[in-house]
Design a protein around this motif. Sequence first.
Motif, PDB file in Angstrom:
ATOM      1  N   ASP A   7      26.061  59.256  63.066  1.00 50.43           N
ATOM      2  CA  ASP A   7      25.046  58.234  62.830  1.00 50.43           C
ATOM      3  C   ASP A   7      24.121  58.656  61.695  1.00 50.43           C
ATOM      4  O   ASP A   7      23.803  57.860  60.810  1.00 50.43           O
ATOM      5  N   HIS A   8      23.729  59.910  61.677  1.00 51.35           N
ATOM      6  CA  HIS A   8      22.841  60.438  60.637  1.00 51.35           C
ATOM      7  C   HIS A   8      23.502  60.382  59.259  1.00 51.35           C
ATOM      8  O   HIS A   8      22.939  59.824  58.320  1.00 51.35           O
ATOM      9  N   HIS A   9      24.688  60.943  59.151  1.00 52.11           N
ATOM     10  CA  HIS A   9      25.367  60.987  57.847  1.00 52.11           C
ATOM     11  C   HIS A   9      25.886  59.611  57.433  1.00 52.11           C
ATOM     12  O   HIS A   9      25.977  59.315  56.243  1.00 52.11           O
ATOM     13  N   VAL A  16      28.322  53.747  65.747  1.00 52.14           N
ATOM     14  CA  VAL A  16      28.670  54.928  66.535  1.00 52.14           C
ATOM     15  C   VAL A  16      28.288  54.714  67.986  1.00 52.14           C
ATOM     16  O   VAL A  16      27.186  54.249  68.284  1.00 52.14           O
ATOM     17  N   ARG A  17      29.193  55.076  68.875  1.00 56.30           N
ATOM     18  CA  ARG A  17      28.913  55.087  70.310  1.00 56.30           C
ATOM     19  C   ARG A  17      29.234  56.480  70.825  1.00 56.30           C
ATOM     20  O   ARG A  17      30.178  57.110  70.372  1.00 56.30           O
ATOM     21  N   ILE A  38      17.883  70.688  62.293  1.00 62.01           N
ATOM     22  CA  ILE A  38      18.415  70.020  61.101  1.00 62.01           C
ATOM     23  C   ILE A  38      17.864  68.596  60.960  1.00 62.01           C
ATOM     24  O   ILE A  38      18.406  67.770  60.230  1.00 62.01           O
ATOM     25  N   GLY A  39      16.765  68.330  61.673  1.00 62.98           N
ATOM     26  CA  GLY A  39      16.059  67.070  61.506  1.00 62.98           C
ATOM     27  C   GLY A  39      16.599  65.890  62.301  1.00 62.98           C
ATOM     28  O   GLY A  39      16.284  64.742  61.993  1.00 62.98           O
ATOM     29  N   ILE A  40      17.411  66.156  63.316  1.00 65.04           N
ATOM     30  CA  ILE A  40      17.942  65.075  64.145  1.00 65.04           C
ATOM     31  C   ILE A  40      17.290  65.143  65.521  1.00 65.04           C
ATOM     32  O   ILE A  40      17.443  66.126  66.240  1.00 65.04           O
ATOM     33  N   LEU A 109      33.888  60.836  58.066  1.00 65.54           N
ATOM     34  CA  LEU A 109      33.104  59.822  57.367  1.00 65.54           C
ATOM     35  C   LEU A 109      33.628  59.590  55.956  1.00 65.54           C
ATOM     36  O   LEU A 109      33.739  58.447  55.508  1.00 65.54           O
ATOM     37  N   ALA A 110      33.990  60.660  55.260  1.00 71.32           N
ATOM     38  CA  ALA A 110      34.547  60.512  53.907  1.00 71.32           C
ATOM     39  C   ALA A 110      35.853  59.720  53.933  1.00 71.32           C
ATOM     40  O   ALA A 110      36.161  58.980  52.990  1.00 71.32           O
ATOM     41  N   GLU A 111      36.606  59.867  54.993  1.00 68.24           N
ATOM     42  CA  GLU A 111      37.858  59.125  55.153  1.00 68.24           C
ATOM     43  C   GLU A 111      37.593  57.662  55.491  1.00 68.24           C
ATOM     44  O   GLU A 111      38.229  56.762  54.960  1.00 68.24           O
ATOM     45  N   LEU A 112      36.650  57.424  56.391  1.00 65.27           N
ATOM     46  CA  LEU A 112      36.361  56.063  56.834  1.00 65.27           C
ATOM     47  C   LEU A 112      35.612  55.242  55.790  1.00 65.27           C
ATOM     48  O   LEU A 112      35.847  54.042  55.649  1.00 65.27           O
TER      49      LEU A 112
END
Length: 117
Positions: A7-9, A16-17, A38-40, A109-112
């Motif tokens: 969700d963050h990236h 996202v679930r 890391i800020g999450i 994520l890079a793939e999606l």
Amino acid sequence: MAAALLDHHGAGRVSVRSAGSAPAAEINPAVRAVMEEIGIDLSKEFPKPLTDDAVRAADVVITMGCGDACPVHPGKRYLVWDLDDPAGKAPDQVRPIRDDIDARVRALLAELVPVGA
């Protein structure tokens, strides 16, 4: 951790679930701590049970050792991420798990959603 990292990236580019086949009563304090580093912020999150509807709605289902407890539907893409369970571990032991998940999430994520999409 995986859902929060994705969700963050993803920054709104993916939905996202998060759910578990046997969710704990609360999020592991060590997980909260290493994600906060890391800020999450996970303070508003809570463990949720995995439902058949959630799997049906997903394009990609990532499992982390649920075995037969996870619903399987033809046509869905399943990824099995073999990860250490952070339960009962101290933050120093959870950080490498977080970092492993983070690398996997970024690759997915890079793939999606390729750069520029």
